[in-house]
Design a protein around this motif. Structure first.
Motif, PDB file in Angstrom:
ATOM      1  N   LEU A 133      -7.054   1.220   6.007  1.00  0.00           N
ATOM      2  CA  LEU A 133      -5.629   1.089   6.272  1.00  0.00           C
ATOM      3  C   LEU A 133      -5.437   0.688   7.732  1.00  0.00           C
ATOM      4  O   LEU A 133      -6.049   1.268   8.633  1.00  0.00           O
ATOM      5  CB  LEU A 133      -4.933   2.419   5.991  1.00  0.00           C
TER       6      LEU A 133
ATOM      7  N   TYR B  10      -6.117   2.126  -5.617  1.00  0.00           N
ATOM      8  CA  TYR B  10      -5.391   0.886  -5.920  1.00  0.00           C
ATOM      9  C   TYR B  10      -6.313   0.045  -6.805  1.00  0.00           C
ATOM     10  O   TYR B  10      -7.140  -0.727  -6.306  1.00  0.00           O
ATOM     11  CB  TYR B  10      -5.047   0.134  -4.638  1.00  0.00           C
TER      12      TYR B  10
ATOM     13  N   THR C 221       3.376   2.791   3.838  1.00  0.00           N
ATOM     14  CA  THR C 221       2.510   3.968   3.857  1.00  0.00           C
ATOM     15  C   THR C 221       3.159   5.085   4.670  1.00  0.00           C
ATOM     16  O   THR C 221       3.562   4.879   5.822  1.00  0.00           O
ATOM     17  CB  THR C 221       1.147   3.614   4.477  1.00  0.00           C
TER      18      THR C 221
ATOM     19  N   VAL D 101      -0.041   9.948   5.870  1.00  0.00           N
ATOM     20  CA  VAL D 101      -1.277   9.335   5.368  1.00  0.00           C
ATOM     21  C   VAL D 101      -2.057   8.715   6.528  1.00  0.00           C
ATOM     22  O   VAL D 101      -3.278   8.858   6.617  1.00  0.00           O
ATOM     23  CB  VAL D 101      -0.969   8.288   4.286  1.00  0.00           C
TER      24      VAL D 101
ATOM     25  N   SER E 235       1.023  -2.461   4.840  1.00  0.00           N
ATOM     26  CA  SER E 235       0.890  -1.012   5.030  1.00  0.00           C
ATOM     27  C   SER E 235       2.166  -0.362   5.543  1.00  0.00           C
ATOM     28  O   SER E 235       2.190   0.844   5.816  1.00  0.00           O
ATOM     29  CB  SER E 235      -0.261  -0.707   6.007  1.00  0.00           C
TER      30      SER E 235
ATOM     31  N   ARG F  78      -2.889   0.039  11.007  1.00  0.00           N
ATOM     32  CA  ARG F  78      -1.603   0.478  11.576  1.00  0.00           C
ATOM     33  C   ARG F  78      -1.097  -0.543  12.564  1.00  0.00           C
ATOM     34  O   ARG F  78      -1.579  -0.646  13.658  1.00  0.00           O
ATOM     35  CB  ARG F  78      -1.779   1.834  12.246  1.00  0.00           C
ATOM     36  N   THR F  79      -0.111  -1.378  12.173  1.00  0.00           N
ATOM     37  CA  THR F  79       0.553  -1.437  10.878  1.00  0.00           C
ATOM     38  C   THR F  79       0.704  -2.917  10.520  1.00  0.00           C
ATOM     39  O   THR F  79       0.932  -3.735  11.402  1.00  0.00           O
ATOM     40  CB  THR F  79       1.949  -0.793  10.939  1.00  0.00           C
TER      41      THR F  79
ATOM     42  N   PHE G 216       0.845  -1.191   0.000  1.00  0.00           N
ATOM     43  CA  PHE G 216       0.000   0.000   0.000  1.00  0.00           C
ATOM     44  C   PHE G 216       0.886   1.250   0.000  1.00  0.00           C
ATOM     45  O   PHE G 216       1.074   1.903   1.025  1.00  0.00           O
ATOM     46  CB  PHE G 216      -0.944  -0.019   1.198  1.00  0.00           C
ATOM     47  N   ASN G 217       1.403   1.545  -1.162  1.00  0.00           N
ATOM     48  CA  ASN G 217       2.262   2.708  -1.364  1.00  0.00           C
ATOM     49  C   ASN G 217       1.672   3.504  -2.515  1.00  0.00           C
ATOM     50  O   ASN G 217       1.850   3.162  -3.685  1.00  0.00           O
ATOM     51  CB  ASN G 217       3.695   2.265  -1.669  1.00  0.00           C
ATOM     52  N   GLY G 218       0.942   4.546  -2.190  1.00  0.00           N
ATOM     53  CA  GLY G 218       0.227   5.311  -3.205  1.00  0.00           C
ATOM     54  C   GLY G 218       1.133   5.917  -4.255  1.00  0.00           C
ATOM     55  O   GLY G 218       0.753   6.026  -5.426  1.00  0.00           O
TER      56      GLY G 218
END
Length: 254
Positions: free
Chosen positions: A192, A157, A202, A206, A199, A194-195, A96-98
């Motif tokens: 999303l 995504y 991220t 964010v 993720s 944590r963590t 999950f890395n935009g």
């Protein structure tokens, strides 16, 4: 059926969210089948944590129906009873890395295919492999792990979100098909977390942005999300099937 009387298969249980789901069910006394693909050491350590009488770690790639069938048979032999409950958590390799995601103009169908094979194909394989045992037991609870991204695509995504949306469709059609056999199929969808490993890429800002948009002013943890899966396996949800419970601190409200 009480959770303490269930034999629960958790796919992708070696690490991340899967391990937290396993701990939630272990706390309630369930017997656990901890599936892993590559994370053998972590899965075996988790099994030792719960005790060999209560847990077994078994390798299988959920996209391979034969491997899944072999796992289900091994679990039934180990516990002397069939799997009654399935948590479809396994996730194909994804980050999950935009900033690094494939954009709309460049993404190819191969990326969609990988997500569909792992998410929808994997769930199909585990459900079909465990159905005979659930019918034998007269009880079945299937919980598919979804996402709130198809309701709130805060980061688009494309491949992952499309596959999870398809998994919701499968959840509801299978619920309609299997309900007469006392087999319930539901979904728990998070935002999303944590963590987790997925993720970890991220950026912190964010997480802060998402937390600020929730009524609870925080990002859901894997442990908090995992506890919600217990509801759909418990007698408290015995009249609930085909539903999607969003667990994201209230970011998405249905």
């Amino acid at each position: 059926m009480l959770i303490k009387d269930q034999i629960v298969l958790i796919t992708g249980a070696g690490r991340g969210l899967g391990a937290d789901v396993a701990r939630s069910f272990a706390r309630e006394g369930a017997r656990l089948v901890l599936n892993y693909r590559n994370s053998e050491a972590a899965a075996q350590e988790l099994a030792r944590e719960f005790g060999t009488e209560r847990a077994i770690a078994l390798q299988a790639d959920v996209t391979d129906a034969h491997q899944v069938s072999t796992l289900v048979k091994a679990a039934a032999k180990h516990f002397g009873a069939p799997i009654t409950t399935v948590i479809n958590n396994a996730l194909p390799d994804f980050s999950f890395n935009g900033d690094a995601r494939s954009k709309a103009g460049a993404i190819g169908y191969a990326e969609f295919d990988a997500q569909f094979s792992g998410i929808v194909g994997g769930a199909l394989n585990t459900i079909q492999a465990t159905l005979p045992g659930m019918k034998e037991a007269g009880f079945g609870a299937i919980v598919n792990i979804g996402t709130n991204l198809f309701q709130n695509p805060v980061v688009p995504y494309h491949d992952y979100t499309a596959a999870k949306a398809a998994l919701l469709a499968l959840t509801r059609t299978f619920a309609a098909d299997l309900g007469p056999q006392n087999i319930r199929v539901n979904m728990v969808s998070g935002g999303l977390l944590r963590t987790t490993d997925a993720s970890a890429a991220t950026p912190e800002e964010v997480f802060d942005l998402i937390a600020g948009g929730t009524p609870l002013r925080k990002v859901t943890t894997p442990a908090e999300f995992a506890d919600a899966a217990l509801f759909f396996a418990s007698p408290w949800s015995r009249a609930v099937t085909g539903q999607n419970l969003v667990v994201d601190g209230g970011l998405v409200m249905n």
